[in-house]
Design an enzyme around this catalytic site. Structure first.
Site, mmCIF file in Angstrom:
data_model
loop_
_atom_site.group_PDB
_atom_site.id
_atom_site.type_symbol
_atom_site.label_atom_id
_atom_site.label_comp_id
_atom_site.label_asym_id
_atom_site.label_seq_id
_atom_site.Cartn_x
_atom_site.Cartn_y
_atom_site.Cartn_z
ATOM 1 N N SER A 192 0.542 -0.900 0.093
ATOM 2 C CA SER A 192 -0.195 0.197 -0.092
ATOM 3 C C SER A 192 0.714 1.311 0.354
ATOM 4 C CB SER A 192 -0.955 -0.249 1.547
ATOM 5 O OG SER A 192 -0.301 0.292 2.796
ATOM 6 N N CYS A 193 1.995 0.975 0.782
ATOM 7 C CA CYS A 193 3.022 2.086 0.480
ATOM 8 C C CYS A 193 3.631 3.246 -1.371
ATOM 9 C CB CYS A 193 4.480 1.757 1.068
ATOM 10 S SG CYS A 193 5.420 0.852 0.557
ATOM 11 N N TYR B 205 11.731 1.386 -1.941
ATOM 12 C CA TYR B 205 10.924 0.277 -1.507
ATOM 13 C C TYR B 205 9.319 0.079 -2.555
ATOM 14 C CZ TYR B 205 8.124 -3.826 0.558
ATOM 15 O OH TYR B 205 6.973 -4.956 0.954
ATOM 16 N N LYS C 138 7.978 -1.843 -5.608
ATOM 17 C CA LYS C 138 7.119 -2.618 -5.353
ATOM 18 C C LYS C 138 5.805 -2.228 -6.477
ATOM 19 C CE LYS C 138 7.129 -5.682 -2.382
ATOM 20 N NZ LYS C 138 6.801 -6.997 -2.336
ATOM 21 N N HIS D 238 7.820 -2.656 11.618
ATOM 22 C CA HIS D 238 6.840 -1.924 11.472
ATOM 23 C C HIS D 238 6.127 -1.683 12.944
ATOM 24 C CE1 HIS D 238 6.793 -3.388 7.742
ATOM 25 N NE2 HIS D 238 6.202 -2.256 6.787
HETATM 26 P P1 GDP Z 1 4.716 2.952 7.592
HETATM 27 O O1 GDP Z 1 2.806 2.168 7.563
HETATM 28 O O2 GDP Z 1 5.206 2.595 6.553
HETATM 29 O O3 GDP Z 1 4.570 4.255 7.439
HETATM 30 O O4 GDP Z 1 5.535 1.966 8.704
HETATM 31 P P2 GDP Z 1 4.946 1.483 10.142
HETATM 32 O O5 GDP Z 1 4.239 0.568 10.362
HETATM 33 O O6 GDP Z 1 6.984 1.682 10.428
HETATM 34 O O7 GDP Z 1 4.919 2.852 10.648
HETATM 35 C C1 GDP Z 1 3.544 3.877 10.629
HETATM 36 C C2 GDP Z 1 3.796 4.874 11.678
HETATM 37 O O8 GDP Z 1 3.624 4.291 12.992
HETATM 38 C C3 GDP Z 1 4.628 5.906 11.495
HETATM 39 O O9 GDP Z 1 3.735 7.841 11.561
HETATM 40 C C4 GDP Z 1 5.647 5.961 12.563
HETATM 41 O O10 GDP Z 1 6.111 7.112 12.969
HETATM 42 C C5 GDP Z 1 4.401 5.315 13.479
HETATM 43 N N1 GDP Z 1 5.336 4.431 14.969
HETATM 44 C C6 GDP Z 1 5.656 5.131 16.326
HETATM 45 N N2 GDP Z 1 6.146 4.248 16.971
HETATM 46 C C7 GDP Z 1 6.991 3.649 16.149
HETATM 47 C C8 GDP Z 1 8.018 2.729 15.862
HETATM 48 O O11 GDP Z 1 8.429 2.546 17.535
HETATM 49 N N3 GDP Z 1 8.292 2.185 15.250
HETATM 50 C C9 GDP Z 1 7.605 1.924 13.943
HETATM 51 N N4 GDP Z 1 8.121 1.348 12.901
HETATM 52 N N5 GDP Z 1 6.759 2.788 13.580
HETATM 53 C C10 GDP Z 1 6.487 4.041 14.452
#
Ligand code: GDP
Length: 320
Positions: free
Chosen positions: A109-110, A137, A141, A180
């Site tokens: 979805s990104c 990335y 995709k 994530h």
């Molecule tokens: P995305 O869906 O590709 O953006 O991937 P992520 O799952 O890594 O991040 C989703 C959202 O969660 C972003 O806005 C991040 O800044 C937020 N977020 C908050 N705390 C965390 C953390 O500890 N790890 C990650 N990966 N994201 C975080």
């Protein structure tokens, strides 16, 4: 799909790959080929070619390629992009050469434009700039989707692309830097609880929204699409819950039992503001998820404690 078909889950050890293999076995598929640890290195063309000529898979689910959370995407764009491009090119081409009858490619979805209208509809793909934190990335995709479409167009084969919502579950990457948001926060909240911390840092503002599908439901959707969808365009795999990151953090800390406060670190990137999928096509075909978000979180945390925490303790003991 015949239950005796030789089925290959490319990326069998990934979050989705493990869930897919479990789902396929539960559905009665008894000829899964190339399961870890026997999976070839998909970045090496010769290994992929040898594997396809020996194992002769008839159907392929492509859940392979390195992936990671926002920090990995920011700091390792070359690694993520190259790994995905190589794995995709090798598997798609070998699947064509060796007569695979159907391939389901899992995109991301990104790959939608950063500011595409919500919920995200497949018509919005390639209509605007990508989110910079994951552009490399996302481009790999997009190329994977286009490659499947090109093989379909040139060779008339049934290679389809699906775009999944953010997923979570057992076997995920629970590292603070690579994971994530859900697995990373599970680890951070668990460690904060164990250490008696009063505060937990959540990256970004907490306002971005994400749609989450439990990995077992996503695997079920993949099998459903493999069996029922033949369209030329990509299909969104959604129908999960749409939550802000602040709501996700609350749900994770509730599940883990961390009682301190949340601190939002706005110096960290938010990434895409919204990422909810328009899943009307899939839902219109009759598919539904069955796992409640809270139940999925609880199962994931239980798995984390039984596997990751125990592994970490074993590592500490070995090091001592
Ligand atoms: P995305 O869906 O590709 O953006 O991937 P992520 O799952 O890594 O991040 C989703 C959202 O969660 C972003 O806005 C991040 O800044 C937020 N977020 C908050 N705390 C965390 C953390 O500890 N790890 C990650 N990966 N994201 C975080």
């Amino acid at each position: 799909m015949k239950r005796s078909a030789r089925v290959y889950v490319a990326g069998g050890a990934t979050l989705l790959g493990v869930a897919l293999r479990e789902r396929l076995r539960a559905a009665g598929f008894r000829n899964l080929v190339g399961e870890p640890p026997d999976e070839p290195d998909l970045t090496v063309a010769g290994q992929v070619e040898d594997f396809f000529s020996e194992a002769r898979p008839e159907q392929v689910f492509f859940a392979a390629g390195k992936s990671g959370g926002i920090e990995w995407n920011r700091s390792r764009p070359a690694e993520l992009m190259l790994d995905n491009m190589l794995a995709t090119a090798h598997v798609v081409h070998a699947a064509y050469v060796h007569g695979v009858t159907k391939l389901l490619y899992l995109a991301s979805s990104c790959s939608y434009p950063r500011l595409a209208p919500q919920p995200l509809r497949v018509e919005s793909l390639l209509t605007g700039p990508l989110e910079p934190t994951n552009a490399a990335y996302a481009t790999a995709k997009l190329a994977g989707w286009q490659l499947c479409a090109a093989y379909r167009q040139q060779h008339g084969i049934d290679f389809v692309t699906a775009i999944p919502a953010n997923s979570f579950g057992p076997h995920d990457d629970f590292s603070s830097e690579g994971g994530h948001v859900i697995p990373a926060l599970i680890r951070k909240a668990h460690e904060a609880k164990e250490c008696g911390d009063v505060e937990l840092t959540v990256w970004g503002t907490g306002t971005p929204r994400r749609e989450f599908l439990y990995a077992r439901d996503l695997a079920d959707a993949c099998l459903f699409v493999m069996e029922h969808y033949e369209g030329p365009g990509p299909i969104n795999l959604g129908g999960g819950v749409d939550l802000s990151i602040a709501e996700v953090a609350e749900a994770v800390t509730d599940t883990v039992g961390f009682r301190g406060r949340l601190r939002f670190d706005a110096s960290k990137p938010d990434g895409m503001p919204f990422k909810g999928l328009d899943a009307s096509e899939l839902l219109g075909m009759g598919w539904r998820p069955t796992t409640d978000f809270g139940a999925g979180l609880t199962e994931t945390y239980t798995w984390f404690k039984q596997h990751v925490v125990k592994e970490d303790l074993r590592d500490v003991r070995t090091a001592v």
